[in-house]
Design a protein around this motif. Structure first.
Motif, PDB file in Angstrom:
ATOM      1  N   VAL A 159     -21.029  12.155  11.625  1.00 56.36           N
ATOM      2  CA  VAL A 159     -20.970  11.990  13.079  1.00 56.36           C
ATOM      3  C   VAL A 159     -21.756  10.738  13.443  1.00 56.36           C
ATOM      4  CG1 VAL A 159     -21.502  12.998  15.327  1.00 56.36           C
ATOM      5  CG2 VAL A 159     -20.770  14.478  13.441  1.00 56.36           C
ATOM      6  N   PHE A 160     -21.047   9.746  13.991  1.00 59.51           N
ATOM      7  CA  PHE A 160     -21.693   8.543  14.508  1.00 59.51           C
ATOM      8  C   PHE A 160     -21.736   8.671  16.027  1.00 59.51           C
ATOM      9  CE2 PHE A 160     -19.895   6.642  10.535  1.00 59.51           C
ATOM     10  CZ  PHE A 160     -21.119   6.388   9.934  1.00 59.51           C
ATOM     11  N   ALA A 161     -22.937   8.727  16.575  1.00 61.54           N
ATOM     12  CA  ALA A 161     -23.094   8.890  18.019  1.00 61.54           C
ATOM     13  C   ALA A 161     -24.141   7.911  18.519  1.00 61.54           C
ATOM     14  CB  ALA A 161     -23.486  10.325  18.360  1.00 61.54           C
ATOM     15  N   PRO A 164     -27.107   1.520  19.935  1.00 64.76           N
ATOM     16  CA  PRO A 164     -28.475   1.034  19.705  1.00 64.76           C
ATOM     17  C   PRO A 164     -29.274   0.992  21.001  1.00 64.76           C
ATOM     18  CG  PRO A 164     -26.903  -0.315  18.508  1.00 64.76           C
ATOM     19  CD  PRO A 164     -26.095   0.612  19.370  1.00 64.76           C
ATOM     20  N   GLY A 165     -30.431   1.623  21.000  1.00 62.93           N
ATOM     21  CA  GLY A 165     -31.292   1.653  22.164  1.00 62.93           C
ATOM     22  C   GLY A 165     -31.187   2.915  22.988  1.00 62.93           C
ATOM     23  N   ASP A 166     -30.169   3.766  22.743  1.00 64.69           N
ATOM     24  CA  ASP A 166     -30.051   5.026  23.490  1.00 64.69           C
ATOM     25  C   ASP A 166     -31.179   5.977  23.113  1.00 64.69           C
ATOM     26  OD1 ASP A 166     -27.818   4.047  24.640  1.00 64.69           O
ATOM     27  OD2 ASP A 166     -26.387   5.320  23.568  1.00 64.69           O
ATOM     28  N   PRO A 167     -31.602   6.853  24.054  1.00 69.18           N
ATOM     29  CA  PRO A 167     -32.628   7.857  23.720  1.00 69.18           C
ATOM     30  C   PRO A 167     -32.148   8.778  22.599  1.00 69.18           C
ATOM     31  CG  PRO A 167     -32.305   7.703  26.092  1.00 69.18           C
ATOM     32  CD  PRO A 167     -31.201   6.909  25.467  1.00 69.18           C
ATOM     33  N   LEU A 168     -33.033   9.113  21.701  1.00 69.58           N
ATOM     34  CA  LEU A 168     -32.665   9.941  20.561  1.00 69.58           C
ATOM     35  C   LEU A 168     -32.576  11.411  20.961  1.00 69.58           C
ATOM     36  CD1 LEU A 168     -34.882   8.382  17.726  1.00 69.58           C
ATOM     37  CD2 LEU A 168     -32.515   7.842  18.341  1.00 69.58           C
ATOM     38  N   PRO A 169     -31.638  12.175  20.365  1.00 72.14           N
ATOM     39  CA  PRO A 169     -31.555  13.604  20.644  1.00 72.14           C
ATOM     40  C   PRO A 169     -32.730  14.343  20.004  1.00 72.14           C
ATOM     41  CG  PRO A 169     -30.001  13.001  18.934  1.00 72.14           C
ATOM     42  CD  PRO A 169     -30.592  11.717  19.444  1.00 72.14           C
ATOM     43  N   THR A 170     -33.020  15.520  20.520  1.00 75.28           N
ATOM     44  CA  THR A 170     -34.108  16.327  19.972  1.00 75.28           C
ATOM     45  C   THR A 170     -33.680  16.989  18.673  1.00 75.28           C
ATOM     46  OG1 THR A 170     -33.422  18.287  21.196  1.00 75.28           O
ATOM     47  CG2 THR A 170     -34.916  16.765  22.317  1.00 75.28           C
ATOM     48  N   ASP A 171     -34.661  17.564  17.971  1.00 79.46           N
ATOM     49  CA  ASP A 171     -34.361  18.255  16.711  1.00 79.46           C
ATOM     50  C   ASP A 171     -33.435  19.447  16.933  1.00 79.46           C
ATOM     51  OD1 ASP A 171     -35.924  16.437  15.423  1.00 79.46           O
ATOM     52  OD2 ASP A 171     -37.683  17.753  15.260  1.00 79.46           O
ATOM     53  N   ARG A 202     -35.980   3.979  17.001  1.00 86.86           N
ATOM     54  CA  ARG A 202     -34.868   3.996  17.952  1.00 86.86           C
ATOM     55  C   ARG A 202     -33.558   4.403  17.293  1.00 86.86           C
ATOM     56  NH1 ARG A 202     -36.341   4.502  22.840  1.00 86.86           N
ATOM     57  NH2 ARG A 202     -34.432   3.478  23.602  1.00 86.86           N
ATOM     58  N   THR A 203     -33.593   4.752  16.022  1.00 87.70           N
ATOM     59  CA  THR A 203     -32.397   5.215  15.306  1.00 87.70           C
ATOM     60  C   THR A 203     -32.705   6.535  14.622  1.00 87.70           C
ATOM     61  OG1 THR A 203     -33.009   3.996  13.311  1.00 87.70           O
ATOM     62  CG2 THR A 203     -31.573   2.864  14.887  1.00 87.70           C
ATOM     63  N   LEU A 204     -31.650   7.278  14.293  1.00 88.09           N
ATOM     64  CA  LEU A 204     -31.823   8.589  13.671  1.00 88.09           C
ATOM     65  C   LEU A 204     -30.770   8.764  12.583  1.00 88.09           C
ATOM     66  CD1 LEU A 204     -32.506  11.970  15.398  1.00 88.09           C
ATOM     67  CD2 LEU A 204     -30.547  11.802  13.882  1.00 88.09           C
ATOM     68  N   GLY A 205     -31.184   9.310  11.471  1.00 89.79           N
ATOM     69  CA  GLY A 205     -30.269   9.648  10.380  1.00 89.79           C
ATOM     70  C   GLY A 205     -30.662  10.981   9.785  1.00 89.79           C
ATOM     71  N   ALA A 206     -29.775  11.990   9.924  1.00 89.43           N
ATOM     72  CA  ALA A 206     -30.040  13.333   9.413  1.00 89.43           C
ATOM     73  C   ALA A 206     -28.886  13.727   8.503  1.00 89.43           C
ATOM     74  CB  ALA A 206     -30.188  14.331  10.562  1.00 89.43           C
ATOM     75  N   ILE A 207     -29.210  14.178   7.279  1.00 89.97           N
ATOM     76  CA  ILE A 207     -28.199  14.426   6.250  1.00 89.97           C
ATOM     77  C   ILE A 207     -28.335  15.855   5.736  1.00 89.97           C
ATOM     78  CG2 ILE A 207     -27.314  13.685   4.008  1.00 89.97           C
ATOM     79  CD1 ILE A 207     -28.659  10.975   4.562  1.00 89.97           C
ATOM     80  N   THR A 208     -27.213  16.562   5.639  1.00 91.71           N
ATOM     81  CA  THR A 208     -27.124  17.872   4.991  1.00 91.71           C
ATOM     82  C   THR A 208     -26.016  17.801   3.953  1.00 91.71           C
ATOM     83  OG1 THR A 208     -25.501  18.806   6.511  1.00 91.71           O
ATOM     84  CG2 THR A 208     -27.817  18.964   7.162  1.00 91.71           C
ATOM     85  N   TYR A 210     -23.089  19.078   3.778  1.00 96.48           N
ATOM     86  CA  TYR A 210     -21.719  18.999   4.282  1.00 96.48           C
ATOM     87  C   TYR A 210     -21.560  18.068   5.469  1.00 96.48           C
ATOM     88  CZ  TYR A 210     -19.026  22.329   1.548  1.00 96.48           C
ATOM     89  OH  TYR A 210     -18.328  22.942   0.535  1.00 96.48           O
ATOM     90  N   ALA A 211     -22.622  17.683   6.140  1.00 97.84           N
ATOM     91  CA  ALA A 211     -22.483  16.855   7.333  1.00 97.84           C
ATOM     92  C   ALA A 211     -23.709  15.969   7.501  1.00 97.84           C
ATOM     93  CB  ALA A 211     -22.284  17.723   8.578  1.00 97.84           C
ATOM     94  N   SER A 212     -23.477  14.798   8.106  1.00 90.61           N
ATOM     95  CA  SER A 212     -24.561  13.857   8.409  1.00 90.61           C
ATOM     96  C   SER A 212     -24.404  13.386   9.844  1.00 90.61           C
ATOM     97  CB  SER A 212     -24.523  12.660   7.459  1.00 90.61           C
ATOM     98  OG  SER A 212     -24.726  13.067   6.116  1.00 90.61           O
ATOM     99  N   LEU A 213     -25.533  13.181  10.495  1.00 89.85           N
ATOM    100  CA  LEU A 213     -25.556  12.676  11.867  1.00 89.85           C
ATOM    101  C   LEU A 213     -26.286  11.346  11.872  1.00 89.85           C
ATOM    102  CD1 LEU A 213     -25.168  12.892  14.952  1.00 89.85           C
ATOM    103  CD2 LEU A 213     -27.333  14.185  15.027  1.00 89.85           C
ATOM    104  N   LEU A 214     -25.609  10.287  12.331  1.00 87.06           N
ATOM    105  CA  LEU A 214     -26.193   8.953  12.455  1.00 87.06           C
ATOM    106  C   LEU A 214     -26.152   8.572  13.928  1.00 87.06           C
ATOM    107  CD1 LEU A 214     -27.048   7.755   9.734  1.00 87.06           C
ATOM    108  CD2 LEU A 214     -25.016   9.169   9.450  1.00 87.06           C
ATOM    109  N   TYR A 215     -27.314   8.175  14.459  1.00 92.72           N
ATOM    110  CA  TYR A 215     -27.419   7.941  15.899  1.00 92.72           C
ATOM    111  C   TYR A 215     -28.084   6.597  16.156  1.00 92.72           C
ATOM    112  CZ  TYR A 215     -27.889   9.348  20.811  1.00 92.72           C
ATOM    113  OH  TYR A 215     -27.777   9.443  22.183  1.00 92.72           O
TER     114      TYR A 215
END
Length: 431
Positions: A159-161, A164-171, A202-208, A210-215
């Protein structure tokens, strides 16, 4: 950023396939992606990175869960071939969705459908569309025993959401997006990995697994992550196939060619097994792909989340143990063959010795007969005063000549019997 509180979110589904493509990489197979500064790096390592087989925009795309009007922006379909010849399919879906920190449910629902390939492309299921396009590229379907499902289990969603510069989502939002309402893996069983390179304030990368979130990342970095994930999915699939194929070959050998009796295994019985295992181990070396340099931390984190390093180590250990077992078996076969060869050599030597003895006995017999006969014939054939034509050759007058002839005949007999007389004498004394 989109209109009315919506943003463009890209969801990419990457799926391992049953297809293999054997043609080498060329300049025309560079992926049509925005690699930016990594383009030169890709060209340098072209033979070690995924090559593009097919890319097309999708005209008709239908999710199992209908999308609101105006949500769907663009759909693309891809086929990639890895250095191990495995073919990997990818579907990129651009959607107008609420921002993650506003409402993560639509993103989770779309990701849920992608996880289980709950969509059709031009009226075809994903597996049928892959088969149609892969066959057109010259790929061949490789169906291994046990692979009966339309799609293989190895897959990963990205998931690419955010921009650059947008507020990061919470955990909590990240967890909702990645684990969804009915996830195949929950957080306690598949913790999130956050590579430092992709989490820079200002960037986020979370990996599991089966799915990864890049923000909030740049486009060229997104495409590099996309390409690296294609590698990881294809590698995971090939690892599983190598494991199952090696296990099947060993099991077939045990059931059909392994001898139950000790000391009866033949070298020919091991030939097919050793050949297949050697090919699989050779494939393993080509399945450990070279990472893209710019995103090494993501590549390592993704491999770690998908447990690929442990799988590679396990496969290597398995082949090492099998090689040790095969070496032990071949060593035993070599010992038995050496013993058989030595026994055959001894038997040949004994046979040659017996033949030599028979030849010596025959020569001695001929000598024993020929010497006195020749002497007597010569004696009686000469014109000498000792030969009286009025006497019979058996007259006692010729006794001396016969004694001399017999004495000459006994000389070769004594010479031939001399080595055996002591042993015969010792045997006689023991009796």
């Amino acid at each position: 950023m989109g209109d009315g509180g919506t943003v463009t979110t890209r969801i990419i589904g990457i799926y391992a396939t049953k297809w293999r493509h054997h043609e080498p990489a060329t300049e025309d197979t560079r992926p049509t992606l925005e690699l930016g500064r990594l383009t030169e790096f890709y060209d340098f390592y072209r033979d070690q990175l995924p090559r593009q087989l097919h890319h097309e925009p999708v005209a008709r795309f239908v999710l199992d869960q209908p999308l609101p009007d105006g949500t769907l922006v663009d759909v693309q379909f891809w086929l990639f071939a890895l250095p191990s010849d495995s073919v990997v399919a990818a579907v990129t879906l651009d959607l107008r969705l609420p921002a993650l920190d506003t409402d993560a449910a639509p993103t989770s629902a779309a990701l849920e459908a992608f996880i289980y390939a709950g969509f059709t492309i031009d009226g075809l299921l994903l597996s049928d569309h892959i088969a149609l396009r892969a066959a057109a590229t010259g790929a061949e379907e490789l169906t291994l025993p046990g692979e009966t499902l339309p799609l293989l289990p190895e897959r990963h969603m990205i998931v690419f959401a955010g921009e650059p510069g947008d507020p990061l989502p919470t955990d909590d939002v990240v967890a909702q997006a990645l684990y969804r309402r009915d996830p195949p893996y929950r957080q306690e069983f598949a913790p999130v990995v956050r590579p430092p390179e992709l989490n820079q304030g200002r960037t986020l990368g979370a990996i599991t697994p089966y799915a990864s979130l890049l923000y909030g990342h740049e486009d060229f970095l997104r495409d590099s992550i996309f390409l690296s994930t294609v590698q990881a999915v294809g590698t995971a699939c090939r690892f599983r196939q190598i494991w199952h194929e090696a296990h099947r070959r060993v099991r077939d050998f045990r059931h059909n060619q392994q001898r139950e009796e000790i000391g009866t295994q033949q070298r020919a019985d091991m030939e097919v097994l050793v050949d297949h295992l050697g090919n699989l181990e050779f494939d393993l070396t080509f399945s450990v792909e070279f990472p893209l340099m710019r995103i090494e931390s993501f590549f390592s984190a993704l491999y770690q989340a998908m447990d690929l390093p442990k799988q590679a180590d396990t496969l290597s250990d398995m082949f090492a143990q099998l090689a040790g077992s095969i070496r032990s078996e071949i060593m035993a076969i070599d010992i038995r063959e050496r013993e058989v060869a030595e026994r055959a050599a001894r038997e040949r030597r004994d046979a040659d010795l017996r033949q030599q003895r028979r030849n010596a006995l025959a020569a001695s017999t001929v000598t024993i007969i020929a010497v006195p006969t020749t002497l007597l014939v010569s004696f009686f054939g000469i014109n000498a005063s000792q030969v009286d034509g009025n006497r019979s050759m058996f007259d006692h007058h010729y006794l001396g000549a016969y004694v001399v002839a017999i004495g000459l005949a006994l000389i070769p007999a004594a010479v031939w019997l001399h080595p055996y007389i002591p042993s015969l004498w010792r045997r006689r004394r023991r009796r």
